[in-house]
Design a protein around this motif. Structure first.
Motif, PDB file in Angstrom:
ATOM      1  N   PRO A  32       4.081   1.692  70.918  1.00  0.00           N
ATOM      2  CA  PRO A  32       4.486   1.291  69.567  1.00  0.00           C
ATOM      3  C   PRO A  32       5.173   2.405  68.764  1.00  0.00           C
ATOM      4  N   GLU A  33       5.003   3.651  69.172  1.00  0.00           N
ATOM      5  CA  GLU A  33       5.613   4.763  68.451  1.00  0.00           C
ATOM      6  C   GLU A  33       7.083   4.982  68.815  1.00  0.00           C
ATOM      7  N   VAL A  34       7.561   4.331  69.868  1.00  0.00           N
ATOM      8  CA  VAL A  34       8.956   4.506  70.277  1.00  0.00           C
ATOM      9  C   VAL A  34       9.846   3.671  69.364  1.00  0.00           C
ATOM     10  N   ILE A  55      11.931   6.563  78.642  1.00  0.00           N
ATOM     11  CA  ILE A  55      11.121   6.937  77.478  1.00  0.00           C
ATOM     12  C   ILE A  55      10.062   5.873  77.216  1.00  0.00           C
ATOM     13  N   ARG A  56      10.448   4.616  77.308  1.00  0.00           N
ATOM     14  CA  ARG A  56       9.488   3.523  77.081  1.00  0.00           C
ATOM     15  C   ARG A  56       8.413   3.481  78.164  1.00  0.00           C
ATOM     16  N   GLU A  57       8.798   3.726  79.408  1.00  0.00           N
ATOM     17  CA  GLU A  57       7.804   3.754  80.495  1.00  0.00           C
ATOM     18  C   GLU A  57       6.814   4.897  80.286  1.00  0.00           C
TER      19      GLU A  57
END
Length: 170
Positions: free
Chosen positions: A40-42, A29-31
């Motif tokens: 920054p929205e994660v 998800i971060r990748e």
């Protein structure tokens, strides 16, 4: 359906994620968010993902592995079409690691999801794509996907979501 699914691509297999994959899912998800310039929205955490995916079973995840190393994931869940009277599968995220692109992995993932959509008696497979993501748009169109140009996505979240919820009176 068995947990390990062979594919036509040599040494590439699919499997449904298990609770022990939670940190891997968050990494994917971060990748993806970094690629989409939205890191920054994660705010998801392993705890929240574990609860949502494996305890509440709100969504499912498929992991793609090349030579037993995770190289892609797809996260999806059911939606419902009142016009069809049937559920559909909504693909929230599909991400293939950049070094693995161009090998047919994305097509295999979408083909598997299409097969799953039919097996589960769903009427459609849908997803969103960012307007600027031309490589993905071209890829999706090549597969026969059509953009829904007459529709605009609306969202209520954060403070506005709470304000709207507070408007409900019993």
């Amino acid at each position: 359906m068995k947990n390990i699914i062979d594919t036509e691509l040599s040494n590439f297999k699919l499997r449904f994620a298990q609770p022990c994959d939670t940190s891997l899912i968050l990494e994917f998800i971060r990748e993806l968010a970094e690629y989409e310039k939205m890191l920054p929205e994660v705010i998801a955490t392993e705890e929240v993902l574990r609860e949502s995916l494996f305890e509440r079973k709100i969504a499912e995840v498929i992991i793609g592995e090349m030579q037993n190393l995770p190289v892609c994931f797809a996260l999806f869940f059911y939606n419902f079409s009142t016009f069809l009277g049937k559920p559909g599968i909504y693909l929230e995220d599909l991400f293939v690691k950049p070094k693995m692109r161009g090998k047919g992995i994305g097509k295999i993932m979408l083909s598997f999801l299409a097969k799953l959509t039919i097996e589960r008696k769903c009427g459609r497979l849908e997803w969103w794509c960012l307007d600027w993501n031309e490589p993905s748009i071209n890829f999706y169109k090549h597969l026969g996907a059509t953009p829904m140009n007459d529709w605009t996505v609306y969202r209520v979240c954060d403070e506005e979501l709470h304000k709207l919820a507070n408007e409900f009176k019993q």
